[in-house]
Design a protein around this motif. Structure first.
Motif, PDB file in Angstrom:
ATOM      1  N   ILE A 139      -4.928  -4.308  -4.469  1.00 40.59           N
ATOM      2  CA  ILE A 139      -4.205  -3.063  -4.173  1.00 40.59           C
ATOM      3  C   ILE A 139      -3.515  -2.517  -5.412  1.00 40.59           C
ATOM      4  O   ILE A 139      -3.588  -1.322  -5.708  1.00 40.59           O
ATOM      5  CB  ILE A 139      -3.158  -3.291  -3.058  1.00 40.59           C
ATOM      6  N   VAL A 140      -2.832  -3.391  -6.153  1.00 39.71           N
ATOM      7  CA  VAL A 140      -1.972  -2.934  -7.251  1.00 39.71           C
ATOM      8  C   VAL A 140      -2.724  -2.911  -8.585  1.00 39.71           C
ATOM      9  O   VAL A 140      -3.736  -3.580  -8.756  1.00 39.71           O
ATOM     10  CB  VAL A 140      -0.714  -3.821  -7.382  1.00 39.71           C
ATOM     11  N   ASP A 141      -2.206  -2.115  -9.507  1.00 40.29           N
ATOM     12  CA  ASP A 141      -2.799  -2.017 -10.838  1.00 40.29           C
ATOM     13  C   ASP A 141      -2.124  -2.960 -11.842  1.00 40.29           C
ATOM     14  O   ASP A 141      -2.694  -3.254 -12.893  1.00 40.29           O
ATOM     15  CB  ASP A 141      -2.683  -0.578 -11.361  1.00 40.29           C
ATOM     16  N   HIS A 176       2.292   1.791  -3.401  1.00 42.55           N
ATOM     17  CA  HIS A 176       1.231   2.222  -4.305  1.00 42.55           C
ATOM     18  C   HIS A 176       0.907   3.699  -4.096  1.00 42.55           C
ATOM     19  O   HIS A 176       0.743   4.462  -5.069  1.00 42.55           O
ATOM     20  CB  HIS A 176      -0.011   1.369  -4.084  1.00 42.55           C
ATOM     21  N   GLU A 177       0.815   4.106  -2.831  1.00 44.78           N
ATOM     22  CA  GLU A 177       0.510   5.501  -2.508  1.00 44.78           C
ATOM     23  C   GLU A 177       1.631   6.439  -2.935  1.00 44.78           C
ATOM     24  O   GLU A 177       1.381   7.606  -3.250  1.00 44.78           O
ATOM     25  CB  GLU A 177       0.237   5.640  -1.008  1.00 44.78           C
ATOM     26  N   LEU A 195       4.524   2.321  -8.018  1.00 42.59           N
ATOM     27  CA  LEU A 195       4.412   0.859  -8.017  1.00 42.59           C
ATOM     28  C   LEU A 195       3.748   0.349  -9.295  1.00 42.59           C
ATOM     29  O   LEU A 195       2.654   0.779  -9.657  1.00 42.59           O
ATOM     30  CB  LEU A 195       3.606   0.390  -6.804  1.00 42.59           C
ATOM     31  N   ASP A 196       4.432  -0.576  -9.971  1.00 44.04           N
ATOM     32  CA  ASP A 196       3.901  -1.167 -11.199  1.00 44.04           C
ATOM     33  C   ASP A 196       3.488  -2.619 -11.024  1.00 44.04           C
ATOM     34  O   ASP A 196       2.795  -3.167 -11.885  1.00 44.04           O
ATOM     35  CB  ASP A 196       4.953  -1.082 -12.313  1.00 44.04           C
ATOM     36  N   ARG A 239       0.832  -1.206   0.000  1.00 48.57           N
ATOM     37  CA  ARG A 239       0.000   0.000   0.000  1.00 48.57           C
ATOM     38  C   ARG A 239       0.867   1.257   0.000  1.00 48.57           C
ATOM     39  O   ARG A 239       0.568   2.237  -0.712  1.00 48.57           O
ATOM     40  CB  ARG A 239      -0.917   0.002   1.225  1.00 48.57           C
TER      41      ARG A 239
END
Length: 218
Positions: free
Chosen positions: A53-55, A17-18, A22-23, A14
């Protein structure tokens, strides 16, 4: 260059990501155990939590080392979420499984790669990613960065679509060297990524700016 975080810790994922850089995520059974996740059902639920959480892509590693076992586990993992990439070891049956998965349009990450020859086989079989271990080669007095450079060159020569995912990244110099020679991805702990933020001249410059700004209100 893409940044993947090498962890199963949801808080770290997280945070990355914030941060906005983050990939994707890479994981393995050891990282799962490190955060106390045990048992197949709990591990699968944890993978889903990471995907939420991640894309980008999330590498989930198989345990089996035989063809049928790798296929069985890989297909189960791929069902968790479309972001899952099946992480397969660089062994004979692993390469066969990568070909199988490629034909089924299931993404794969060929891990434990320590030579350009291994990377060539993985690309020929249709791996989505290949993971050369930079730091582990450095540990035995071999040049991990040189391996990354060789793989990038070979892939460019023949137009392979397999992405070079530099793994076992230990420090920011590893990241920068991999970026310079064209690695597609670097996966590492969050602490290594955030270390790129640091420079003493940034700190001293900001300190002076703030000191000068304080005089505006006096």
């Amino acid at each position: 260059m893409k940044f993947f975080i090498d962890t199963a810790n949801l808080d770290e994922i997280r945070e990355a990501h914030e941060l906005g850089v983050l990939d994707g995520v890479t994981t393995n059974p050891s990282l799962m155990a490190k955060v106390g996740i045990k048992g197949k059902n709990n591990i699968f639920k944890h993978y889903k939590s990471i995907c939420d959480i991640v894309d980008g892509d999330v590498s989930a590693e198989v345990i089996s080392t035989d063809f049928k076992g790798i296929i069985r586990e890989g297909e189960e993992l791929a069902e968790i979420d479309e972001k899952i990439v099946v992480k397969v070891p660089m062994i004979r049956d692993g390469v066969k499984a990568i070909k199988y998965f490629a034909d089924k349009e299931i993404k794969t990450n060929c891990t434990l790669v320590f030579s350009a020859g291994q990377a060539l086989l993985a690309a020929k079989a249709g791996a989505t990613y290949v993971s050369p271990f930079v730091g582990r080669l450095d540990d035995i007095s071999m040049d991990g960065i040189e391996l990354i450079e060789s793989i990038v060159s070979i892939y460019e020569n023949y137009g392979f679509l397999t992405q070079v995912l530099a793994a076992s990244i230990r420090h920011p110099v590893h990241i920068l060297k991999c970026a310079e020679i064209g690695a597609d991805v670097a996966t590492c702990p969050l602490s290594v990524i955030t270390s790129l933020l640091n420079h003493p001249l940034t700190d001293s410059g900001l300190k002076k700016f703030l000191a000068d700004a304080a005089t505006f209100t006096e």
